[in-house]
Design an enzyme around this catalytic site. Sequence first.
Site, PDB file in Angstrom:
ATOM      1  CB  SER A 138      -8.730 -21.996 -13.710  1.00 15.86           C
ATOM      2  OG  SER A 138      -9.807 -22.878 -13.890  1.00 15.86           O
ATOM      3  CE  LYS A 321     -13.118 -17.593  -7.196  1.00 12.66           C
ATOM      4  NZ  LYS A 321     -14.115 -18.166  -8.094  1.00 12.66           N
ATOM      5  CG  HIS A 345     -18.290 -19.097 -10.205  1.00 15.16           C
ATOM      6  ND1 HIS A 345     -17.615 -20.110  -9.564  1.00 15.16           N
ATOM      7  CD2 HIS A 345     -17.948 -19.193 -11.513  1.00 15.16           C
ATOM      8  CE1 HIS A 345     -16.910 -20.791 -10.452  1.00 15.16           C
ATOM      9  NE2 HIS A 345     -17.092 -20.250 -11.640  1.00 15.16           N
TER      10      HIS A 345
HETATM   11  C1  FNR Z   1     -14.775 -18.105 -13.823  1.00 16.46           C
HETATM   12  N1  FNR Z   1     -14.651 -18.353 -12.473  1.00 16.46           N
HETATM   13  C2  FNR Z   1     -14.005 -19.465 -12.026  1.00 16.46           C
HETATM   14  N2  FNR Z   1     -13.817 -19.687 -10.704  1.00 16.46           N
HETATM   15  C3  FNR Z   1     -13.159 -20.752 -10.257  1.00 16.46           C
HETATM   16  O1  FNR Z   1     -13.003 -20.921  -9.065  1.00 16.46           O
HETATM   17  N3  FNR Z   1     -12.649 -21.643 -11.147  1.00 16.46           N
HETATM   18  C4  FNR Z   1     -12.798 -21.517 -12.489  1.00 16.46           C
HETATM   19  O2  FNR Z   1     -12.332 -22.321 -13.255  1.00 16.46           O
HETATM   20  C5  FNR Z   1     -13.531 -20.408 -12.958  1.00 16.46           C
HETATM   21  N4  FNR Z   1     -13.744 -20.231 -14.283  1.00 16.46           N
HETATM   22  C6  FNR Z   1     -14.323 -19.074 -14.740  1.00 16.46           C
HETATM   23  C7  FNR Z   1     -14.428 -18.853 -16.108  1.00 16.46           C
HETATM   24  C8  FNR Z   1     -14.936 -17.645 -16.572  1.00 16.46           C
HETATM   25  C9  FNR Z   1     -15.021 -17.404 -18.042  1.00 16.46           C
HETATM   26  C10 FNR Z   1     -15.357 -16.650 -15.652  1.00 16.46           C
HETATM   27  C11 FNR Z   1     -15.880 -15.317 -16.124  1.00 16.46           C
HETATM   28  C12 FNR Z   1     -15.283 -16.886 -14.303  1.00 16.46           C
HETATM   29  C13 FNR Z   1     -15.079 -17.331 -11.501  1.00 16.46           C
HETATM   30  C14 FNR Z   1     -13.977 -16.323 -11.263  1.00 16.46           C
HETATM   31  O3  FNR Z   1     -12.915 -16.883 -10.551  1.00 16.46           O
HETATM   32  C15 FNR Z   1     -14.506 -15.114 -10.451  1.00 16.46           C
HETATM   33  O4  FNR Z   1     -15.158 -15.575  -9.305  1.00 16.46           O
HETATM   34  C16 FNR Z   1     -15.467 -14.278 -11.297  1.00 16.46           C
HETATM   35  O5  FNR Z   1     -14.935 -14.064 -12.574  1.00 16.46           O
HETATM   36  C17 FNR Z   1     -15.753 -12.950 -10.631  1.00 16.46           C
HETATM   37  O6  FNR Z   1     -16.737 -12.245 -11.329  1.00 16.46           O
HETATM   38  P1  FNR Z   1     -16.404 -11.044 -12.352  1.00 16.46           P
HETATM   39  O7  FNR Z   1     -15.757  -9.984 -11.573  1.00 16.46           O
HETATM   40  O8  FNR Z   1     -15.549 -11.613 -13.421  1.00 16.46           O
HETATM   41  O9  FNR Z   1     -17.751 -10.659 -12.885  1.00 16.46           O
END
Ligand code: FNR
Length: 448
Positions: A138, A321, A345
């Site tokens: 990330s 994404k 997300h």
């Molecule tokens: C994320 N997600 C996310 N996406 C991204 O592109 N960069 C990021 O820094 C983050 N940070 C992030 C933090 C937290 C705590 C969560 C839960 C999610 C989104 C992540 O990549 C992904 O799209 C989601 O987590 C998918 O949903 P589920 O399956 O976790 O519900």
Amino acid sequence: MSTHDAERSAPIGVGRARQNAIYRPGALGVAPTVPTDALELERRARRAMSRRAWAYIAGGAGGGATMRANREAFDRWQVIPRMLHATTERDLSTRVLGTDLASPVLLAPVGAAGLVSDEADLQIARGAHASGVPYVFSCQGCSPMEETAQEMAGTPFWYQLYWSTDEQLVDSMIGRAEAAGAEALVVTLDTTMLGWRTQDLDLGSLPFARGQGIAQYTSDPRFMAMVRERVAAAARAGARGAEALGLDPRRPVDLVRAAKGGAGTVVSMSREHPGGLRANLRSAEPRAAVETFLDIYSNPGLSWEHIATLRERTSLPVVLKGVLHEDDARRALDSGVDAIVVSNHGGRQVDRSIGALDALVRIRAAIGPEPTVLMDSGVRSGADLFIALALGADACLLGRPHVYGLALDGAAGVSAVIDNVVAELDLTMGLVGTASIADITRELLIEG
Ligand code: FNR
């Protein structure tokens, strides 16, 4: 060779191996630290987390309708298993954008995981490596990408970028990701601003404001040059008051609260900032880094013109994404990107938006079978993976569950969550009669 010989010589597969690894100690009274059931995993992880961590990790936008839609979309599909297919061996491997995957799973980028555990990104990387699953680092990571890359120890990783308002920072981060060995660049489109995250708002909790989740920035030479400029400018302008923190100095209650909470925030910023805690506590830099970050983080002006510049800026495969509409999917592919991730997300950005799996179905129908499409948001189990693959995903990203594993058992917990999901996929494939990822098709599902 008789049928019996074939059965004896076939490897048992990752699903049965995982069952054995759990049932054997189980027979001696040892239950797994990381539950296999997704809801139980979530419940136990909640107990292991602080309120702030839980709000940030599990929370979503608004009333949570998008998170519910993500799950309901899966609930509408059912598998129709076939019988007597003699599927003794399964091959879960696949190849996405030149990256070889042992199974069609990658770990999703998850920022500010330091809320859950120390060295969060490093532990996630160790868990990913132990299970042989790629990790998408990330942009809001808690360790510099170069350090996380070391922990991957040869297991492939991708880098996720949030487009900053500072173009030099964009270039700097892309250059670092290439140098660190990332195999693809994932640009997240859906977070040009943070969504209306009610759980965090009600705690007044934003990890970045405490210096958590900005390690890719504070390890970046371009970013730190901006920070030093800011410190110098502030020194010229003189000290700033409580207003700068968004507090009302006429409300004593605000000031008392701020004095208490503020001390914690200053310590947190100083702990997160590169260098020693003692020196940082005396320095204006940690605070300036947070403020600089809040100024340049993500870009509400992001447009297709920005994306068009990527081909000249990197030789890595480019993945967008956060695509949910079929027209955006078409345009992305027309603009020359290599793949998309269908994602909302995890329901953290726009409340009451389309479930990601519903979007996947529409997008696959619009763009045909060829383009590379990944998906995430709501994937919780091997059976979910099976459905997403049958509906046209080439691979899925696993999000929150791996962070719950981290909360329960560090790197081993991350690895356990991955292994459980992959084991269930393997068993589902074997029981349904699909010997390879390519065999998992729409014909095996009904919409219920
Ligand atoms: C994320 N997600 C996310 N996406 C991204 O592109 N960069 C990021 O820094 C983050 N940070 C992030 C933090 C937290 C705590 C969560 C839960 C999610 C989104 C992540 O990549 C992904 O799209 C989601 O987590 C998918 O949903 P589920 O399956 O976790 O519900």
